[in-house]
Motif scaffolding. Structure first.
Motif, PDB file in Angstrom:
ATOM      1  N   SER A 107       4.117  -3.923  -4.402  1.00 23.20           N
ATOM      2  CA  SER A 107       4.855  -3.543  -3.194  1.00 23.20           C
ATOM      3  C   SER A 107       5.377  -2.123  -3.310  1.00 23.20           C
ATOM      4  N   SER A 153       8.070  -0.944  -0.803  1.00 17.14           N
ATOM      5  CA  SER A 153       9.453  -0.864  -0.321  1.00 17.14           C
ATOM      6  C   SER A 153      10.460  -1.234  -1.397  1.00 17.14           C
ATOM      7  N   GLY A 190      10.623   1.960   7.295  1.00 22.56           N
ATOM      8  CA  GLY A 190      11.485   1.476   6.216  1.00 22.56           C
ATOM      9  C   GLY A 190      12.406   0.367   6.681  1.00 22.56           C
ATOM     10  N   ALA A 200      10.378  -2.750   7.098  1.00 19.63           N
ATOM     11  CA  ALA A 200      10.026  -3.326   5.798  1.00 19.63           C
ATOM     12  C   ALA A 200      11.196  -4.101   5.215  1.00 19.63           C
ATOM     13  N   CYS A 249       7.117  -4.655   2.559  1.00 17.73           N
ATOM     14  CA  CYS A 249       6.292  -3.749   3.354  1.00 17.73           C
ATOM     15  C   CYS A 249       4.905  -4.350   3.597  1.00 17.73           C
ATOM     16  N   THR A 250       4.106  -3.638   4.345  1.00 19.24           N
ATOM     17  CA  THR A 250       2.769  -4.134   4.670  1.00 19.24           C
ATOM     18  C   THR A 250       1.924  -4.326   3.419  1.00 19.24           C
TER      19      THR A 250
END
Length: 172
Positions: A41, A43, A123, A126, A132-133
């Protein structure tokens, strides 16, 4: 030409094929999960970095590898841009397409503000989505996490809806 030579040619070509990139991302995600038993990830890495920059903020020392991952994304993108012969920032806005040209201000300051606000919204999204994606769609879906399946479906639905709305608004 043998398979190894074909792979080497693909790795050093100016534009990587989507299948190769997808396979490399999957390899990274599964290797990373195997090594540290945590999902891939971005974020969370940013949150850990912010913890270092803001005194008194609780941070997870076990997640410091994510800071290195986050910096690697930025440095990897910079290296790719500098070695492909034509960094994107030297081009014109028209290279980004009609949507970009129609929506983003032409001035450097206007563009910087637009990109900053977009980054802040990404952000915020997320953090609200619990990741997040990349964390949800690459790692979470691969692990079959129900929350990631829902979050990824929402990401795609919003992206398609936004593209359709922008096309309708711009008369494209």
């Amino acid at each position: 030409m043998d398979t190894f030579a074909t792979l080497i040619d693909a790795l050093f070509s100016p534009l990587w094929t989507p299948v190769l990139v997808g396979a490399l991302i999957a390899l990274l995600a599964f290797t990373q999960r195997w090594l540290v038993d945590q999902p891939l990830s971005c974020s969370t890495g940013f949150a850990n970095l912010a913890g270092y920059l803001r005194p008194g903020t609780a941070r997870d020392p076990q997640g410091d590898w994510r800071i290195v991952f986050l910096l690697g994304i930025v440095l990897g993108g910079l290296i790719a841009a500098l070695t492909d012969g034509a960094p994107a920032w030297q081009g014109t806005a028209a290279e980004f397409g009609r949507f970009y040209t129609a929506l983003v201000p032409e001035s450097t300051l206007g563009s910087a503000i637009w990109w900053l606000v977009g980054g802040l919204l990404i952000g915020l999204g997320a953090r609200l989505a619990g990741g997040c994606t990349s964390g949800h769609t690459i790692a979470g879906v691969a692990m079959g996490a129900p929350a990631s399946l829902v979050a990824s479906a929402v990401f795609f639905a919003v992206a398609v809806g936004t593209a359709q709305l922008a096309a309708w608004m711009l008369g494209v």
